[in-house]
Design a protein around this motif. Sequence first.
Motif, PDB file in Angstrom:
ATOM      1  N   LEU A 270       0.829  -1.199   0.000  1.00  0.00           N
ATOM      2  CA  LEU A 270       0.000   0.000   0.000  1.00  0.00           C
ATOM      3  C   LEU A 270       0.869   1.257   0.000  1.00  0.00           C
ATOM      4  O   LEU A 270       0.565   2.239  -0.684  1.00  0.00           O
ATOM      5  CB  LEU A 270      -0.925  -0.021   1.216  1.00  0.00           C
ATOM      6  CG  LEU A 270      -2.009   1.052   1.276  1.00  0.00           C
ATOM      7  CD1 LEU A 270      -2.923   0.954   0.037  1.00  0.00           C
ATOM      8  CD2 LEU A 270      -2.835   0.915   2.540  1.00  0.00           C
ATOM      9  N   LYS A 271       1.969   1.219   0.770  1.00  0.00           N
ATOM     10  CA  LYS A 271       2.894   2.352   0.783  1.00  0.00           C
ATOM     11  C   LYS A 271       3.553   2.514  -0.585  1.00  0.00           C
ATOM     12  O   LYS A 271       3.692   3.620  -1.107  1.00  0.00           O
ATOM     13  CB  LYS A 271       3.978   2.141   1.842  1.00  0.00           C
ATOM     14  CG  LYS A 271       3.474   2.121   3.270  1.00  0.00           C
ATOM     15  CD  LYS A 271       4.624   1.817   4.223  1.00  0.00           C
ATOM     16  CE  LYS A 271       4.151   1.661   5.661  1.00  0.00           C
ATOM     17  NZ  LYS A 271       5.278   1.303   6.573  1.00  0.00           N
TER      18      LYS A 271
ATOM     19  N   VAL B   1       2.571   1.501  -3.591  1.00  0.00           N
ATOM     20  CA  VAL B   1       1.715   1.841  -4.716  1.00  0.00           C
ATOM     21  C   VAL B   1       1.387   3.324  -4.737  1.00  0.00           C
ATOM     22  O   VAL B   1       0.986   3.876  -5.780  1.00  0.00           O
ATOM     23  CB  VAL B   1       0.419   0.986  -4.674  1.00  0.00           C
ATOM     24  CG1 VAL B   1      -0.575   1.532  -3.647  1.00  0.00           C
ATOM     25  CG2 VAL B   1      -0.231   0.887  -6.057  1.00  0.00           C
ATOM     26  N   ARG B   2       1.544   3.986  -3.584  1.00  0.00           N
ATOM     27  CA  ARG B   2       1.252   5.422  -3.518  1.00  0.00           C
ATOM     28  C   ARG B   2       2.440   6.290  -3.946  1.00  0.00           C
ATOM     29  O   ARG B   2       2.298   7.505  -4.105  1.00  0.00           O
ATOM     30  CB  ARG B   2       0.839   5.787  -2.096  1.00  0.00           C
ATOM     31  CG  ARG B   2      -0.513   5.206  -1.699  1.00  0.00           C
ATOM     32  CD  ARG B   2      -0.790   5.426  -0.240  1.00  0.00           C
ATOM     33  NE  ARG B   2      -2.115   4.924   0.144  1.00  0.00           N
ATOM     34  CZ  ARG B   2      -2.554   4.822   1.400  1.00  0.00           C
ATOM     35  NH1 ARG B   2      -1.742   5.162   2.407  1.00  0.00           N
ATOM     36  NH2 ARG B   2      -3.763   4.372   1.652  1.00  0.00           N
ATOM     37  N   LEU B   3       3.608   5.688  -4.118  1.00  0.00           N
ATOM     38  CA  LEU B   3       4.789   6.459  -4.478  1.00  0.00           C
ATOM     39  C   LEU B   3       4.692   6.916  -5.928  1.00  0.00           C
ATOM     40  O   LEU B   3       4.209   6.186  -6.809  1.00  0.00           O
ATOM     41  CB  LEU B   3       6.044   5.605  -4.298  1.00  0.00           C
ATOM     42  CG  LEU B   3       6.375   5.198  -2.854  1.00  0.00           C
ATOM     43  CD1 LEU B   3       7.636   4.338  -2.828  1.00  0.00           C
ATOM     44  CD2 LEU B   3       6.569   6.430  -1.961  1.00  0.00           C
ATOM     45  N   PRO B   4       5.181   8.136  -6.214  1.00  0.00           N
ATOM     46  CA  PRO B   4       5.121   8.677  -7.580  1.00  0.00           C
ATOM     47  C   PRO B   4       5.860   7.801  -8.590  1.00  0.00           C
ATOM     48  O   PRO B   4       5.382   7.619  -9.715  1.00  0.00           O
ATOM     49  CB  PRO B   4       5.782  10.050  -7.453  1.00  0.00           C
ATOM     50  CG  PRO B   4       5.615  10.424  -6.018  1.00  0.00           C
ATOM     51  CD  PRO B   4       5.690   9.152  -5.254  1.00  0.00           C
TER      52      PRO B   4
ATOM     53  N   THR C   3       6.244   4.653  -8.599  1.00  0.00           N
ATOM     54  CA  THR C   3       5.457   3.459  -8.913  1.00  0.00           C
ATOM     55  C   THR C   3       4.360   3.781  -9.916  1.00  0.00           C
ATOM     56  O   THR C   3       4.127   3.034 -10.879  1.00  0.00           O
ATOM     57  CB  THR C   3       4.828   2.881  -7.638  1.00  0.00           C
ATOM     58  OG1 THR C   3       5.855   2.623  -6.675  1.00  0.00           O
ATOM     59  CG2 THR C   3       4.101   1.578  -7.932  1.00  0.00           C
ATOM     60  N   ARG C   4       3.691   4.905  -9.706  1.00  0.00           N
ATOM     61  CA  ARG C   4       2.640   5.306 -10.636  1.00  0.00           C
ATOM     62  C   ARG C   4       3.224   5.603 -12.018  1.00  0.00           C
ATOM     63  O   ARG C   4       2.617   5.271 -13.052  1.00  0.00           O
ATOM     64  CB  ARG C   4       1.902   6.528 -10.096  1.00  0.00           C
ATOM     65  CG  ARG C   4       1.157   6.236  -8.781  1.00  0.00           C
ATOM     66  CD  ARG C   4       0.439   7.480  -8.266  1.00  0.00           C
ATOM     67  NE  ARG C   4      -0.255   7.199  -7.030  1.00  0.00           N
ATOM     68  CZ  ARG C   4      -1.485   6.715  -6.956  1.00  0.00           C
ATOM     69  NH1 ARG C   4      -2.142   6.456  -8.085  1.00  0.00           N
ATOM     70  NH2 ARG C   4      -2.052   6.498  -5.801  1.00  0.00           N
TER      71      ARG C   4
ATOM     72  N   ARG D 244      -3.609  -4.894 -11.223  1.00  0.00           N
ATOM     73  CA  ARG D 244      -4.979  -4.666 -10.730  1.00  0.00           C
ATOM     74  C   ARG D 244      -5.557  -5.949 -10.129  1.00  0.00           C
ATOM     75  O   ARG D 244      -6.189  -5.923  -9.068  1.00  0.00           O
ATOM     76  CB  ARG D 244      -5.865  -4.177 -11.875  1.00  0.00           C
ATOM     77  CG  ARG D 244      -7.294  -3.855 -11.401  1.00  0.00           C
ATOM     78  CD  ARG D 244      -8.205  -3.484 -12.557  1.00  0.00           C
ATOM     79  NE  ARG D 244      -7.768  -2.259 -13.209  1.00  0.00           N
ATOM     80  CZ  ARG D 244      -7.308  -2.195 -14.457  1.00  0.00           C
ATOM     81  NH1 ARG D 244      -7.218  -3.315 -15.178  1.00  0.00           N
ATOM     82  NH2 ARG D 244      -6.943  -1.059 -14.991  1.00  0.00           N
TER      83      ARG D 244
ATOM     84  N   LEU E 106      -6.765  -4.689  -1.767  1.00  0.00           N
ATOM     85  CA  LEU E 106      -6.350  -3.291  -1.805  1.00  0.00           C
ATOM     86  C   LEU E 106      -7.075  -2.505  -2.877  1.00  0.00           C
ATOM     87  O   LEU E 106      -6.780  -1.348  -3.106  1.00  0.00           O
ATOM     88  CB  LEU E 106      -4.840  -3.200  -2.056  1.00  0.00           C
ATOM     89  CG  LEU E 106      -3.964  -3.783  -0.945  1.00  0.00           C
ATOM     90  CD1 LEU E 106      -2.513  -3.726  -1.347  1.00  0.00           C
ATOM     91  CD2 LEU E 106      -4.187  -3.023   0.351  1.00  0.00           C
ATOM     92  N   ALA E 107      -8.023  -3.150  -3.574  1.00  0.00           N
ATOM     93  CA  ALA E 107      -8.786  -2.458  -4.606  1.00  0.00           C
ATOM     94  C   ALA E 107     -10.185  -3.024  -4.637  1.00  0.00           C
ATOM     95  O   ALA E 107     -10.417  -4.181  -4.303  1.00  0.00           O
ATOM     96  CB  ALA E 107      -8.119  -2.626  -5.976  1.00  0.00           C
TER      97      ALA E 107
END
Length: 547
Positions: free
Chosen positions: A514-515, A517-520, A522-523, A537, A545-546
């Motif tokens: 979760l930490k 996936v929120r990092l720039p 990673t996106r 997904r 988590l989704a």
Amino acid sequence: MATEDRAGAIRTAEHLIAVDGFVSAKVTKETLNEETREFATVSILNLGAPDTAKKKEAPKEFEPLCVTPQDLYTLHARERIGRLLDDWLERNRATPFELLHRPDLVETLEASGGDLQHAVQKLAVPEATERGMSVHELIRTYNSLIERTVERLMRDWRKGVLIDLSKESFAAAAQRALKDGDPSYLLGSGIAGAIAQAPTWSEKVNRLLDLADAAPESGPGRTLALSVLEQPLAEILGVKPGLEDLIGKGLDLGGELAALTRLIANAAVDMMVKHDSKLANFMPPLTGAAARLGGWLSAEAFEEVRTGLGKRILRELNGPRRLRPDDAVAEIDVLRSLAMTLTAAAGRLLPLEDVQTAFSARSKMLVTGDFVDAYLGKGKTAYEETEALVWLAENIIGAANKRQASRWLAGAVGALRFETEIRNSEEPPTARLGKLAVLQRKVGRCGLAPEDSATVQGRLGELGGMVEGETKLAASVARAKAPPLHRLTLLLRLAAGETAPLGLAADRARAEALKLVRLPETRAALSDAPEQVSTVRNLLQQAGLAA
């Protein structure tokens, strides 16, 4: 109610009548006889309406079970003859059906000495006791019946009434027998003569099937022919030498039941083998006369033979004998094979409920301490023993049996030996967590009660948490010098229960994922690799988590 207080019992009876409005009440004294272990009953008090008078027992029938020669040709009479003369029939490689239809066999029996009279005595003594008759009187009655039966057969033989299939076709003989007053007896004489000189039991079966091939194509003649052929066929399969000669000697119970299942459900077995080729190792194809008979039994003919063999299979499954006395692992495989094929064939052959009851009874044997000890053996690691217990639990049925299997499993994963092996193993933590995840998923497919499955799976998750906590695997993956998507994928597989058991280890991996996936970065990596978005997904959904 039961009580040792005599006065209290009387007060209760009086209260039931006076206050509670009961119709009647009775107080009795029960005294146990220590020697016979039976209770003697003495009535102390009777209140209210009197007891309903018991119906008088119907007077016993004192007439012998068989009174005419025709009675000896019935199914039950032939079964009794087979039991009384089993040794003599085996020595002469004959069946009760043949004895009743072959003059030469009758002469051989009469000349054998005391075999016939000994059989009559074995029959008369217990029957006389049961019926309250004189043994000598019954012996005279049965001797008279035997004499009349023999006289009838010998008279018909001397007059040329009996059928000789060397002189006419079987189809013509069947049609001719229909015009006789006792068609089964007349056609049976021809069938008995046709198999008389067969050197083996299998050859007798082959000759019977030759006659079945030559039977009338339809109509009452075919019905008569197949029904009479079925009698000696059932008797051959009902004796040990006959069955062994047909399916093979030296088979253990599992091999014998596999062969019988092939006989009555060959098509169902072939269908299951196509789906699972391993079944062929435990359900080998039939050969020779057995294969030929299996083809007939798969059709509509010989229904009584097919039903009798099916009942025999269920009787053995409900019995105490081991399927593979020297190999507990193979016993489970054989039982699994039998369960799959008989369940697939249930309905036309056997009631599904009876099949399930039989396998439930057999499953009860597999969760006893003696069998489990033999099954686990020696030299296995704690993990291998647990895997074996999971396989055992998967292959048994019955709620009580599943519950007992879950106790064995809970004891195995809860043992200090299992914990020590998992925590102190030289294998890398990823391998240990992967093994625990596989085991956890297998437990979920065993069909255990939800609460029992949760107990075992929870313990595996707890052990996974210990391994992950000691190695900090999730944190190490999250901070590894690897591409973000690679790290994210590894964490999500841990969190989804694919490479780690659900529990603390999965929860920690989920938190790290979760930490991440929120990092720039990673996106950004996801934007640069659209082909991986679907995979990520799906893993996110599996890990919770989704949406």
